[in-house]
Design a protein around this motif. Structure first.
Motif, short mmCIF file in Angstrom:
data_model
loop_
_atom_site.label_atom_id
_atom_site.label_comp_id
_atom_site.label_asym_id
_atom_site.label_seq_id
_atom_site.Cartn_x
_atom_site.Cartn_y
_atom_site.Cartn_z
N ILE A 1 6.62 6.78 -7.23
CA ILE A 1 4.97 5.79 -6.67
C ILE A 1 4.84 5.14 -7.73
O ILE A 1 3.94 4.11 -7.41
N LEU A 2 5.03 5.83 -9.39
CA LEU A 2 4.12 4.16 -10.18
C LEU A 2 5.49 3.14 -9.93
O LEU A 2 4.61 2.61 -9.75
N PHE B 1 -3.64 -0.72 -1.67
CA PHE B 1 -4.38 1.28 -2.05
C PHE B 1 -3.07 1.71 -2.41
O PHE B 1 -2.20 1.59 -1.77
N PHE B 2 -4.04 3.10 -2.79
CA PHE B 2 -3.17 4.08 -3.24
C PHE B 2 -4.24 5.29 -2.28
O PHE B 2 -4.98 5.65 -2.81
N ASN C 1 3.45 -3.50 5.77
CA ASN C 1 3.32 -3.28 4.11
C ASN C 1 2.82 -2.04 3.20
O ASN C 1 2.26 -1.82 2.49
N THR C 2 2.98 -0.95 4.43
CA THR C 2 2.50 0.40 3.60
C THR C 2 3.73 1.64 3.37
O THR C 2 4.53 1.83 4.57
N ASN D 1 0.82 -0.96 -0.32
CA ASN D 1 0.16 0.12 0.19
C ASN D 1 1.10 1.06 -0.20
O ASN D 1 1.79 1.02 0.58
N ILE D 2 0.40 2.19 -0.31
CA ILE D 2 1.40 3.54 -0.81
C ILE D 2 0.42 4.90 0.33
O ILE D 2 -1.06 4.93 -0.18
N LEU D 3 1.16 5.32 1.32
CA LEU D 3 0.36 6.70 2.07
C LEU D 3 0.53 7.63 1.45
O LEU D 3 2.51 7.59 2.06
N LEU D 4 0.42 8.72 0.57
CA LEU D 4 0.75 10.11 0.77
C LEU D 4 0.58 11.90 1.57
O LEU D 4 -0.97 11.56 1.48
#
Length: 500
Positions: A379-380, A227-228, A318-319, A7-10
């Motif tokens: 991010i990509l 998720f992003f 895992n983020t 997962n990616i949190l910005l």
């Protein structure tokens, strides 16, 4: 861990100075949750915005392009913002992440589209019979987060802190809350307003946005794909709304003036005066700084709440968590400058960037230059896109740095652009290389600083004979960069500075 499994949190703040964080040497502003996050993160010590203005910087995050290659070079619906609504396109960050089978979500400040019914467009619409129609109006084009693929809260326009949106007002009513302030500060200098928030923390916009982030992430975590999510706070951009509990941390402090506050403006460009405050006394600025700090501490408290949620639901490990800002803030630097744009000082162009990779923890610093456009590419790649796909625009992926993998090459400089603000069109380019900074001020005095001996940029060395060779080198390097990135200001720059 495979890229596509994380997962990616910005988390993005607005107009945050790096010295609000201990990771960047800050000593006054208290941000214990971000301090803790930095202990698990790579701290990028030389991260720079693509442009020290909201819309242009945010356009880089969504497109991977410098603003001059997007057409959004000033705040949307400003006099020199060529594109008023961010066009939907398969290469937008949201659309690319969807192609990687990500759930994509967004809440908070957008500022890349107003929507046709926005308050901020009424003046244009009122004169529609006598003015050229924007194509966005003529063809009913609207660009809000949900229009470009995000599962999102749509907040059109600038937002002025987010307090006026119906969604926030409905939240307050549904929860029996009111948003109340006292001791409003305004008028001492341009573009800043501050107040003490006396209603509960739950009534603040930063609490509300964190609640919305948890709402979406709670939905996403139950799906069988990563998720992003992008959480975009309006603060600590003014109005500086500091809750009492956080303002109390600073209320009785005696704040020392910024080290460059007493800059007399000698050998500085005249354009800097466009954002010069009415007062030159530090005592006029200090109360605003205290509210700014209090506002930032309140945001930090909510970031801590979100991080606890991730840990409670086994999402933290895992983020990949990316914390940054669109650009910095002045607050009285260099003789009383306010807001941003028109000057390329470190306080407004340098941005915080903390990255906690998924599956990895531990603090270290990364000194290589990175910029806003690199976030798009990174991010990509983290999401599983190939490096070639991620880097086909202006930015490059620094994902290998997170994994401590060797890079065959990495740019040895970074550039920030500006094209003016509000109704003032003005072209600038700033390049950082090693310890040097050069600023091209079109039609005005250029700037040259040696940050190794002058970290607060007090002495403009542009006509110093001992630095003539370095000046010529940096101008040539900027030319190379402009050629590489197809910068339309190249011809003018070369002609005005007699560069072959």
């Amino acid at each position: 861990m495979k890229n596509q499994e994380q997962n990616i949190l910005l988390i993005l703040t607005d107009q945050q100075r790096v010295d609000t964080l201990k990771a960047y040497g800050g000593k006054v502003c208290q941000t214990p949750n971000l301090d803790q996050l930095s202990e698990d993160s790579i701290v990028f010590t030389n991260a720079y915005t693509s442009c020290p203005i909201c819309t242009p910087a945010r356009s880089s995050l969504q497109t991977g392009y410098y603003p001059f290659n997007v057409g959004m070079q000033s705040n949307s619906y400003g006099s020199h913002c060529l594109i008023r609504e961010l066009p939907d396109h398969p290469d937008l960050l949201s659309r690319q992440l969807q192609q990687q089978n990500y759930s994509v979500g967004y809440t908070g400040k957008w500022h890349l589209g107003q929507g046709n019914e926005s308050e901020e467009t009424k003046n244009y619409r009122a004169h529609a019979e006598h003015a050229i129609q924007f194509p966005e109006y003529q063809y009913d084009i609207r660009s809000l987060p949900s229009d470009v693929g995000y599962e999102a809260d749509d907040f059109p326009g600038h937002g002025v802190g987010g307090y006026g949106y119906k969604q926030f007002k409905d939240y307050l009513e549904e929860n029996g809350l009111t948003f109340e302030t006292k001791n409003t500060l305004s008028g001492n200098f341009e573009a800043h307003m501050a107040a003490e928030v006396i209603s509960p923390i739950e009534s603040t916009v930063e609490y509300y946005l964190t609640e919305r982030a948890i709402h979406y992430i709670d939905r996403f975590r139950k799906r069988s794909k990563p998720f992003f999510f992008a959480l975009n706070y309006w603060g600590p951009h003014e109005p500086y709304m500091a809750p009492t509990k956080h303002l109390d941390r600073y209320r009785d402090m005696t704040l020392e003036p910024w080290p460059n506050f007493y800059d007399d403006g000698n050998k500085k460009p005249s354009i800097h005066k466009a954002k010069s405050a009415n007062s030159k006394e530090w005592d006029a600025f200090a109360p605003y700084v205290k509210h700014y700090y209090g506002f930032m501490s309140s945001i930090d408290e909510q970031i801590g709440r979100l991080l606890r949620y991730l840990k409670e639901h086994d999402l933290y490990e895992n983020t990949t968590i990316i914390f940054s800002a669109d650009h910095g803030e002045s607050l009285g630097i260099h003789g009383g400058l306010s807001d941003k744009a028109f000057f390329m000082y470190e306080e407004t162009c340098r941005i915080p960037l903390l990255v906690k990779p998924a599956g990895v923890s531990g603090h270290r610093e990364e000194s290589r230059f990175v910029g806003s456009c690199d976030l798009y590419a990174t991010i990509l790649e983290l999401a599983g896109a190939g490096r070639e796909q991620a880097e086909k625009r202006d930015g490059r992926s620094f994902a290998p740095m997170l994994r401590e993998e060797p890079l065959a090459s990495w740019p040895d400089c970074v550039v920030t652009e500006c094209s003016g603000l509000e109704s003032v069109m003005y072209t600038q380019r700033m390049i950082r290389y090693e310890t040097m900074k050069y600023v091209f001020n079109c039609g005005d005095l250029d700037e040259l600083y040696d940050l190794s001996t002058d970290p607060y940029e007090m002495n403009n060395l542009i006509d110093h004979l001992d630095y003539a060779d370095k000046l010529n080198f940096l101008r040539a390097k900027l030319v190379d960069w402009m050629v590489e990135h197809k910068d339309g200001a190249l011809k003018i720059f070369k002609r005005m500075r007699d560069i072959a």
